[in-house]
Design a protein around this motif. Structure first.
Motif, PDB file in Angstrom:
ATOM      1  N   ARG A 162       4.776   6.153  -4.234  1.00 41.73           N
ATOM      2  CA  ARG A 162       4.363   4.803  -3.837  1.00 41.73           C
ATOM      3  C   ARG A 162       2.922   4.530  -4.272  1.00 41.73           C
ATOM      4  NH1 ARG A 162       6.024   0.184  -2.375  1.00 41.73           N
ATOM      5  NH2 ARG A 162       8.029   1.123  -2.059  1.00 41.73           N
TER       6      ARG A 162
ATOM      7  N   LEU B 149       2.809   3.652  -7.864  1.00 39.14           N
ATOM      8  CA  LEU B 149       3.260   2.270  -8.017  1.00 39.14           C
ATOM      9  C   LEU B 149       2.138   1.290  -7.663  1.00 39.14           C
ATOM     10  CD1 LEU B 149       5.358   0.004  -8.354  1.00 39.14           C
ATOM     11  CD2 LEU B 149       6.098   0.448  -6.006  1.00 39.14           C
TER      12      LEU B 149
ATOM     13  N   SER C  21       0.343  -1.271 -10.186  1.00 38.10           N
ATOM     14  CA  SER C  21       0.379  -2.707  -9.910  1.00 38.10           C
ATOM     15  C   SER C  21      -1.025  -3.315  -9.912  1.00 38.10           C
ATOM     16  CB  SER C  21       1.057  -2.959  -8.551  1.00 38.10           C
ATOM     17  OG  SER C  21       1.057  -4.326  -8.247  1.00 38.10           O
TER      18      SER C  21
ATOM     19  N   ASP D 236      13.360   3.359  -3.548  1.00 34.32           N
ATOM     20  CA  ASP D 236      12.589   2.235  -3.009  1.00 34.32           C
ATOM     21  C   ASP D 236      11.322   1.962  -3.813  1.00 34.32           C
ATOM     22  OD1 ASP D 236      11.413   4.585  -2.203  1.00 34.32           O
ATOM     23  OD2 ASP D 236      10.704   3.799  -0.285  1.00 34.32           O
TER      24      ASP D 236
ATOM     25  N   GLU E  51      10.934  -1.396  -8.330  1.00 41.28           N
ATOM     26  CA  GLU E  51       9.728  -2.210  -8.461  1.00 41.28           C
ATOM     27  C   GLU E  51       8.887  -1.741  -9.641  1.00 41.28           C
ATOM     28  OE1 GLU E  51       5.915  -3.771  -5.784  1.00 41.28           O
ATOM     29  OE2 GLU E  51       7.452  -2.512  -4.852  1.00 41.28           O
TER      30      GLU E  51
ATOM     31  N   SER F 169      10.503  -2.943 -12.855  1.00 39.59           N
ATOM     32  CA  SER F 169      10.252  -4.381 -13.041  1.00 39.59           C
ATOM     33  C   SER F 169       8.846  -4.619 -13.591  1.00 39.59           C
ATOM     34  CB  SER F 169      10.439  -5.103 -11.699  1.00 39.59           C
ATOM     35  OG  SER F 169      10.102  -6.455 -11.816  1.00 39.59           O
ATOM     36  N   LEU F 170       7.843  -3.986 -12.977  1.00 42.65           N
ATOM     37  CA  LEU F 170       6.454  -4.154 -13.426  1.00 42.65           C
ATOM     38  C   LEU F 170       6.236  -3.582 -14.822  1.00 42.65           C
ATOM     39  CD1 LEU F 170       4.247  -3.372 -10.286  1.00 42.65           C
ATOM     40  CD2 LEU F 170       4.237  -5.465 -11.627  1.00 42.65           C
TER      41      LEU F 170
ATOM     42  N   SER G 255      21.046  -0.003  -9.506  1.00 43.20           N
ATOM     43  CA  SER G 255      20.494  -0.784  -8.390  1.00 43.20           C
ATOM     44  C   SER G 255      21.535  -1.630  -7.666  1.00 43.20           C
ATOM     45  CB  SER G 255      19.366  -1.692  -8.900  1.00 43.20           C
ATOM     46  OG  SER G 255      19.879  -2.649  -9.821  1.00 43.20           O
TER      47      SER G 255
ATOM     48  N   TRP H 258      16.735  -6.204  -5.712  1.00 45.25           N
ATOM     49  CA  TRP H 258      16.254  -5.698  -6.994  1.00 45.25           C
ATOM     50  C   TRP H 258      17.292  -5.865  -8.094  1.00 45.25           C
ATOM     51  CZ3 TRP H 258      11.548  -5.544  -8.164  1.00 45.25           C
ATOM     52  CH2 TRP H 258      10.575  -5.275  -7.198  1.00 45.25           C
TER      53      TRP H 258
ATOM     54  N   ARG I 241      16.931  -9.452  -9.251  1.00 44.61           N
ATOM     55  CA  ARG I 241      15.656  -9.672  -9.946  1.00 44.61           C
ATOM     56  C   ARG I 241      15.669  -9.030 -11.334  1.00 44.61           C
ATOM     57  NH1 ARG I 241       9.516  -9.110  -7.570  1.00 44.61           N
ATOM     58  NH2 ARG I 241       8.452  -9.017  -9.577  1.00 44.61           N
TER      59      ARG I 241
END
Length: 586
Positions: free
Chosen positions: A48, A51, A55, A80, A84, A87-88, A113, A119, A122
């Motif tokens: 995390r 991430l 970000s 989890d 993300e 995507s980034l 997913s 997600w 997205r």
């Protein structure tokens, strides 16, 4: 609370405090997050943190390599986190023009997913968007269809409608087919019962599509009711709080655009409308509002779409400034667009043709016709967009008409934008402009009856859709023709409303032209006082345009007119050469 949790939460709290400070203290935020690794945290916390670092670095710094490194470490970890991160990371790849790296990453994330509805939806949207950028509309629509069916299966009517809207957008390129489809979509939204924020969000999506399709069609008057609805809708959604009603279905958590971004988008389409209609002071007002909002948003969010909004706003206001006689300001804003494009290869590839087109328009305004031709030729080479292509060809034709010795090239261009036969696009505005260009050529060739026919067609079309600038240009050119033919009364009937409309826009070149004609008309009719007043107006407009012309050509950014290849030049050397002559009347 155990010791590991307390230090972790403390560092997170400090990091968030620094990130949301005004102005943000990103270096301190990054230090706090990097400190987490010193405590040898559990794998989930480590993932995390990678991430979060990725970000922050992606959104707030230019250190894309370090952002990419952290996101790649996060993507290999827990579910989890990995979606993300994927995507980034795909966004980062696209910004660096690495679309071929982004697509397999998104495909793999989509495959795994399906048990995570938010997600999954997205990521499907993101991959569809990549195919759209590559003009692969079949693949884009296939993915959107998969998304719509998935949303139906998981019981999210809201997200299903977002996918269906997007399919209609991509699948329907003929403007006459779009309007009935959008009307049907509008009825579906109005009849849909659900979360009020979601309903207003869908209405904004629908109305933005409707407004932009009207504007693409050059239907400035017809779009007004839709634009008014959109402006009312964004006011409604601004009063609603996102946390009032939280959706129970995870798939419903997907938003096509954050509320704050929607506000900027509505300002943007309002500017587009104002510019096309010739309400240039209104365009300036809404551009200022939008840029102020963007400045605030970019302090906390460096999302690529905000830079795109900024560039499109600047592109439109630059065209307005060239009309209102503020060439020096326009040139500095062109340079600003260059700087924004230097920061993102993707942004440059999407806007390179528009940038060269703007430089071509600037070159016309300062009478650098060879440079204008070079800029428009470069823009034509870089675009596949039919409306932009037609706009560029129309302006290039005006350059050849002014030069007066490029007959073969001119007739070749005019054949490709013949408004009477197989016009390449459905745009009402561009077709009206093509009639005007024909009228202008006939005027210079002394074929006045033919010129009047073309110009009356332009007037009929521009009046039907409130295209004020084309109306003003057509009126003053008709006035000039009647003056040459010795019909002073009819000339006056054309020039006076042209001057009134040009003053309202305001269009400096048409005001200059109209005042010169009014001076000659009144002199010929023996109206000495009116002739003197018109001569004074003409002198004032000439002085203003000349001063602005000298100021623009003296700027170091003026050297941009010589740039026709590769990325925008990083540094512009000062111009030492002589300034060019005053811009031609058109």
């Amino acid at each position: 609370m155990s010791a590991p949790e307390s230090w972790y939460l403390a560092l997170l709290g400090f990091a968030e405090h620094f990130r949301t400070s005004s102005p943000p203290k990103i270096r301190l935020c990054v230090h706090c997050l990097q400190a987490v690794f010193q405590f040898k945290p559990p794998q989930r916390v480590e993932a995390r943190t990678h991430l979060q670092l990725g970000s922050v670095l992606y959104h707030h710094t230019k250190n894309s390599d370090l952002a990419r490194s952290h996101l790649e470490k996060a993507i290999a970890q827990f579910e989890d986190v990995k979606f993300e991160a994927a995507s980034l990371l795909s966004e980062l790849y696209c910004q660096q023009n690495l679309v071929d790296s982004a697509k397999p990453l998104l495909r793999k994330a989509i495959q795994i997913s399906q048990q995570t509805p938010y997600w999954h939806c997205r990521l499907l949207f993101q991959l569809a968007q990549l195919h759209t950028l590559e003009k692969d509309l079949v693949s884009a629509c296939d993915l959107l269809g998969v998304g719509a069916e998935y949303a139906r299966v998981v019981g999210s009517e809201y997200t299903r409608l977002l996918f269906l809207y997007s399919i209609h957008t991509e699948n329907t390129r003929k403007l006459q087919e779009v309007h009935p489809l959008l009307t049907l979509c509008g009825q579906i939204v109005e009849n849909w019962q659900g979360n009020p924020i979601q309903k207003e969000s869908l209405r904004v999506f629908f109305l933005v599509l409707q407004v932009t399709h009207y504007l693409d069609a050059g239907q400035v008057k017809s779009v007004k009711p839709c634009l008014k609805q959109l402006q009312q809708c964004i006011q409604t959604i601004s009063t609603l709080h996102d946390d009032e009603i939280l959706p129970s279905n995870p798939a419903d958590l997907f938003h096509w655009l954050p509320k704050e971004h929607m506000c900027v988008l509505v300002y943007l389409v309002t500017v587009m409308h104002s510019m096309q209609a010739g309400y240039l002071e209104k365009a300036q007002k809404y551009t200022d509002k939008a840029l102020m909002q963007l400045e605030k948003l970019k302090m906390l969010d460096c999302s690529p779409i905000l830079s795109s909004f900024q560039v499109i706003l600047l592109e439109h206001i630059i065209m307005c400034r060239l009309v209102t006689g503020h060439k020096a300001t326009a040139l500095q804003e062109i340079s600003q667009v260059c700087q924004l494009c230097q920061q993102s290869p993707r942004l440059f590839s999407n806007h390179a043709a528009q940038l060269h087109t703007l430089l071509g328009l600037y070159c016309i305004s300062v009478n650098c016709m060879d440079n204008a031709e070079a800029q428009f030729t470069t823009a034509l080479r870089l675009t596949t967009h039919q409306e932009l292509w037609t706009f560029i060809v129309t302006n290039l034709a005006s350059v050849y008409i002014r030069e007066g010795n490029r007959h073969q090239e001119l007739y070749s261009l005019l054949e490709r934008i013949n408004p009477d036969h197989n016009f390449p696009v459905s745009s009402h505005c561009l077709r009206a402009a093509a009639f005007y260009i024909r009228g202008l050529l006939s005027f210079f060739q002394g074929r006045y009856n033919e010129a009047k026919r073309f110009l009356r067609e332009t007037l009929k079309m521009s009046n039907a859709e409130d295209l004020n600038r084309l109306t003003a240009c057509s009126l003053v050119l008709l006035g000039h023709i009647f003056y040459v033919l010795g019909n002073h009364r009819e000339s006056n009937n054309m020039v006076v409303p042209a001057m009134q409309l040009a003053s309202k826009i305001p269009d400096m070149s048409v005001q200059l032209w109209s005042s010169a004609l009014l001076k000659d008309l009144n002199k010929a009719c023996g109206n000495t006082m009116d002739a003197h007043e018109a001569a004074q107006m003409h002198q004032n407009f000439s002085q203003q345009l000349l001063q602005d012309h000298i100021a623009a050509c003296s700027l170091p950014e003026h050297n941009l007119i010589s740039w026709t290849d590769g990325p925008p030049p990083v540094q512009i050397q000062a111009q030492n050469g002589p300034t060019t002559s005053l811009a031609s009347l058109l």
